[in-house]
Write an enzyme that holds these catalytic residues in place. Structure first.
Site, PDB file in Angstrom:
ATOM      1  N   THR A  65     -12.582  16.693 -28.391  1.00 29.60           N
ATOM      2  CA  THR A  65     -12.622  16.887 -29.844  1.00 29.60           C
ATOM      3  C   THR A  65     -13.181  15.652 -30.528  1.00 29.60           C
ATOM      4  O   THR A  65     -14.009  15.752 -31.443  1.00 29.60           O
ATOM      5  CB  THR A  65     -11.219  17.192 -30.381  1.00 29.60           C
ATOM      6  N   TYR A  66     -12.740  14.470 -30.086  1.00 27.87           N
ATOM      7  CA  TYR A  66     -13.257  13.230 -30.663  1.00 27.87           C
ATOM      8  C   TYR A  66     -14.776  13.156 -30.478  1.00 27.87           C
ATOM      9  O   TYR A  66     -15.518  12.822 -31.404  1.00 27.87           O
ATOM     10  CB  TYR A  66     -12.596  12.022 -30.015  1.00 27.87           C
ATOM     11  N   LYS A 156      -0.523 -17.110 -25.298  1.00 28.59           N
ATOM     12  CA  LYS A 156      -1.793 -17.833 -25.470  1.00 28.59           C
ATOM     13  C   LYS A 156      -2.851 -17.115 -24.629  1.00 28.59           C
ATOM     14  O   LYS A 156      -2.888 -17.246 -23.412  1.00 28.59           O
ATOM     15  CB  LYS A 156      -1.666 -19.292 -25.042  1.00 28.59           C
ATOM     16  N   LYS A 362       1.718 -24.727 -22.151  1.00 31.86           N
ATOM     17  CA  LYS A 362       0.864 -24.138 -21.109  1.00 31.86           C
ATOM     18  C   LYS A 362       1.663 -23.816 -19.848  1.00 31.86           C
ATOM     19  O   LYS A 362       2.701 -24.406 -19.570  1.00 31.86           O
ATOM     20  CB  LYS A 362      -0.285 -25.112 -20.765  1.00 31.86           C
ATOM     21  N   CYS A 469     -30.623 -12.011   3.199  1.00 31.26           N
ATOM     22  CA  CYS A 469     -31.082 -11.168   4.300  1.00 31.26           C
ATOM     23  C   CYS A 469     -32.520 -10.756   4.015  1.00 31.26           C
ATOM     24  O   CYS A 469     -32.846 -10.343   2.903  1.00 31.26           O
ATOM     25  CB  CYS A 469     -30.185  -9.944   4.419  1.00 31.26           C
TER      26      CYS A 469
END
Length: 725
Positions: A65-66, A156, A362, A469
């Site tokens: 539908t979207y 963070k 951190k 290669c």
């Protein structure tokens, strides 16, 4: 529950929000007024569906539908030439840019002081309290109550920080952080991110709002995208942050639109009102309230934000996020602790580089040591060999790691690593582990990189730090990825020929070379597991449609190293036919604009490889005959612009790709960069600065579109193009 006053579209007034109809009348039956009215309703509805899907994860309608609503909106905009600024249809990308312009931020985007030690976090709290007490004593912060000090704690994010600006609720600009004062203008790139609204929800917003956010690539999407890159034989991204940063700096917004980026917004940079009371007149007094307002405006915020009363609780929050790190679908490297009250922030102020009211606690780096038990060498589409260390499984930050990249032969030599050595493992960006050092040498010597391809046995050649290669399309590993590349949308666009099917065809013995695709029959395919007669017929039809491809698509599909769609088009335009290109030496190749010595050598090496040449001839024998590049398209003689070289910058009245095709069809060259060989730089609106600077350096005339049209008219060429196909 979201109220109608803060939605993009009220379901009581907009029929395309809840249980929308998709059986539309033909576009041709609508009047311009009716089309404009329906388009406005559809834009509002699609914005609402985008918000419910990408921000709230609570879709109102099915994907089908979207898609129907979105397609109808696009059809209306195209058919009636309706304005599309900030329309949801702009998310699919716009014209490629010449460069990323530098723009000044509306407010500094500062760094944040950080540390992994909890003692440093407690020192931050002491500085905050001392600073606020001093401000209260001086009268700057009258009535300050230390018990009123609260912190807002947030993950963070390990992505790319951006500034996004809205004026009167409309999206107008986005920029990267850069040096904190200036950043790269990525307006068109960020516009394609589904969770970035083109228009804010509701009316409770300032006249100008600048917000700070973090663009990232979700971890599951990152891993899937990297798998896709590896299957194509391309270099994967090292971590989600690199993926996000590399994507956002793409000059083609269409490329950005195809990659899975997302965003979290987390701070206000500027809040300006005109004072007439028409919109929200005052900035929220606390950060927590600003984040709540973000949510009502449709700006996606993180759901793990917490408000705490003391620094001990903030440290506990950090430990909780660290423990939950593996559950998160985004990379984090710590938490950010921010003073909540705006008045407190203003009293504390900033240093030249960081606010005094925020600190990042951190996480410790993710490393471990283990033993190398073996080395596996993988083969990519271009033949590049990538060594991977097979490890004694080890826990690295809660994840069991058994493999780590060694990058290339030069990296192995630099590390001096061999099977049996104890090595340090580092998880970069939480995802791809690599070996930064040998911590205990337990072997003799260094791992000897193979002289022959581990898949096909062809000789291995070194190119600087890399190894390749030489088996070309005769190597099964390269073949699978070459077939996948041939079928890509930006090459021959063969639908239904994905990685799993290519592997199935090779393992069944049906495709041992690229030309074998054109020997396939419906009976061959229908006999395979998972195939039916209809899917077999569809693939055969798709392949039949590629027997006379444009020359540039054919060249792009071959997967020549360093030759993408743009270079393939330049080669096709220069040589005209496949035979002319096959016969060209390196000197002739270097005459093509944008083809330097390294690319010319790469092309010639590919074409001189026996297996690759056999594949090209095999394709031709099976009727795959690329069409010569068309140089006569009407609107002027084919040689009217012979000998001239143009570079285009900025926005013209037609897409720049059309302008380039127009002049190339009449004998001119159209390149992407200014050089001493450039005759004219054609500058449209908002031209790139670097091209103008290069034109000045090279003494190249800069002309606007009107002067360009006059120049073409003098040579009998119409502008703008009308009949080019």
């Amino acid at each position: 529950m979201t109220t109608s006053s803060t939605r993009h579209a009220d379901p009581d007034e907009n029929p395309y929000v809840e249980e929308p109809p998709t059986d539309f009348d033909p576009v041709d039956d609508l009047s311009p007024e009716a089309a404009a009215e329906q388009a406005e309703l559809l834009r509002a509805a699609v914005r609402e569906h985008d918000h419910r899907y990408y921000v709230e994860a609570d879709p109102l309608v099915s994907d089908e539908t979207y898609d129907a609503l979105f397609a109808r909106l696009r059809d209306l905009e195209d058919a009636f030439d309706l304005p599309t600024e900030n329309s949801p249809t702009r998310r699919v990308g716009g014209e490629p840019l010449d460069e990323l312009e530098t723009v000044e931020h509306v407010a500094p985007m500062l760094s944040i002081d950080n540390d992994t030690d909890a003692a440093a976090v407690r020192e931050f709290d002491e500085r905050v309290r001392e600073g606020l007490a001093a401000a209260a004593e001086s009268g700057e912060l009258p009535g300050f109550d230390p018990d009123d000090l609260a912190y807002v704690c947030e993950p963070k994010f390990d992505g790319l920080s951006i500034e996004v600006i809205y004026e009167d609720g409309e999206y107008v600009r986005a920029a990267t952080r850069g040096d904190g004062r200036e950043g790269d203008d990525v307006t068109e790139q960020v516009r394609t991110i589904p969770s970035v609204p083109g228009r804010l929800r509701g009316d409770d917003h300032p006249d100008r709002l600048a917000v700070r956010g973090e663009v990232y690539m979700p971890r599951d999407a990152f891993e899937a995208y990297n798998e896709e890159l590896i299957e194509r034989g391309e270099e994967p991204f090292a971590n989600p942050r690199n993926a996000a940063a590399g994507t956002l700096r793409q000059l083609d917004p269409g490329v950005v639109a195809e990659r899975p980026l997302d965003v979290f917004f987390f701070d206000v940079l500027a809040w300006e009102t005109d004072g007439d009371g028409s919109n929200a007149s005052e900035r929220p007094e606390r950060h927590r309230d600003a984040l709540d307002l973000f949510e009502s405006l449709g700006l996606r915020r993180n759901d793990r934000v917490a408000v705490v009363d003391g620094i001990g609780a903030a440290i506990d929050y950090r430990d909780e996020i660290l423990a939950a790190r593996e559950e998160l679908n985004y990379a984090v490297d710590g938490v950010v602790i921010k003073v909540d009250a705006l008045a407190h922030r203003e009293a504390l102020g900033t240093t030249s580089r960081a606010p005094r009211w925020a600190f990042a606690h951190k996480f410790p780096p993710r490393t471990a040591t283990t033993t190398v038990e073996g080395v596996t060498v993988q083969v990519g589409r271009t033949g590049r060999l990538t060594p991977v260390a097979e490890l004694d499984p080890v826990d690295v930050g809660g994840v069991t790691v058994s493999r780590a990249t060694l990058h290339n032969p030069a990296e192995i030599e630099a590390l001096g690593v061999n099977v049996g050595d104890r090595v340090r493992i580092y998880r970069a960006g939480d995802v791809i582990p690599y070996v930064p050092e040998v911590v205990e040498k337990r072997s003799e010597g260094t791992y000897e990189f193979p002289d022959a391809c581990p898949v096909c046995g062809a000789p291995v050649e070194r190119d600087g730090p890399l190894a390749f290669c030489t088996g070309g399309l005769g190597c099964p590993a390269q073949l699978e990825r070459a077939v996948e590349h041939w079928a890509r949308r930006d090459a021959l666009d063969v639908e239904g020929l994905g990685p799993e099917r290519v592997e199935q065809l090779r393992e069944a013995g049906l495709v041992a070379s690229l030309p074998d695709l054109y020997d396939l029959t419906v009976d061959d395919l229908a006999a395979l597991e998972g195939w039916g007669e209809t899917s077999a017929e569809n693939l055969i039809a798709e392949l039949e449609a590629t027997r006379n491809p444009p020359l540039d698509d054919f060249l792009a599909g071959l997967g020549i190293p360093d030759v993408g769609a743009t270079t393939a088009r330049a080669l096709a335009a220069h040589f005209g036919t496949l035979d002319s290109l096959l016969d060209a030496d390196e000197a002739a190749l270097r005459e093509v604009d944008d083809v330097g010595p390294e690319v010319a050598e790469s092309i010639r090496t590919f074409l001189d490889n026996e297996e690759n040449r056999a594949a090209i001839e095999g394709l031709r024998e099976r009727g795959v005959d690329p069409e010569p590049f068309e140089t006569d398209a009407g609107d002027g003689p084919a040689d009217a612009l012979d000998g001239l070289t143009f570079v285009f910058t900025g926005s013209l009245s037609v897409p720049r790709s059309d302008a380039q095709s127009h002049v190339e069809a009449r004998g001119a060259n159209a390149t992407s960069s200014v050089s001493g060989n450039t005759d004219y730089l054609v500058a449209g609106e908002s031209p790139g600065r670097s091209k103008r600077d290069d034109a000045k350096t090279e003494d190249v005339p800069v002309i606007d579109e009107g002067e360009f049209a006059a120049l073409l008219a003098d040579r009998g060429v119409a502008w703008p193009p009308e009949n080019d196909a």
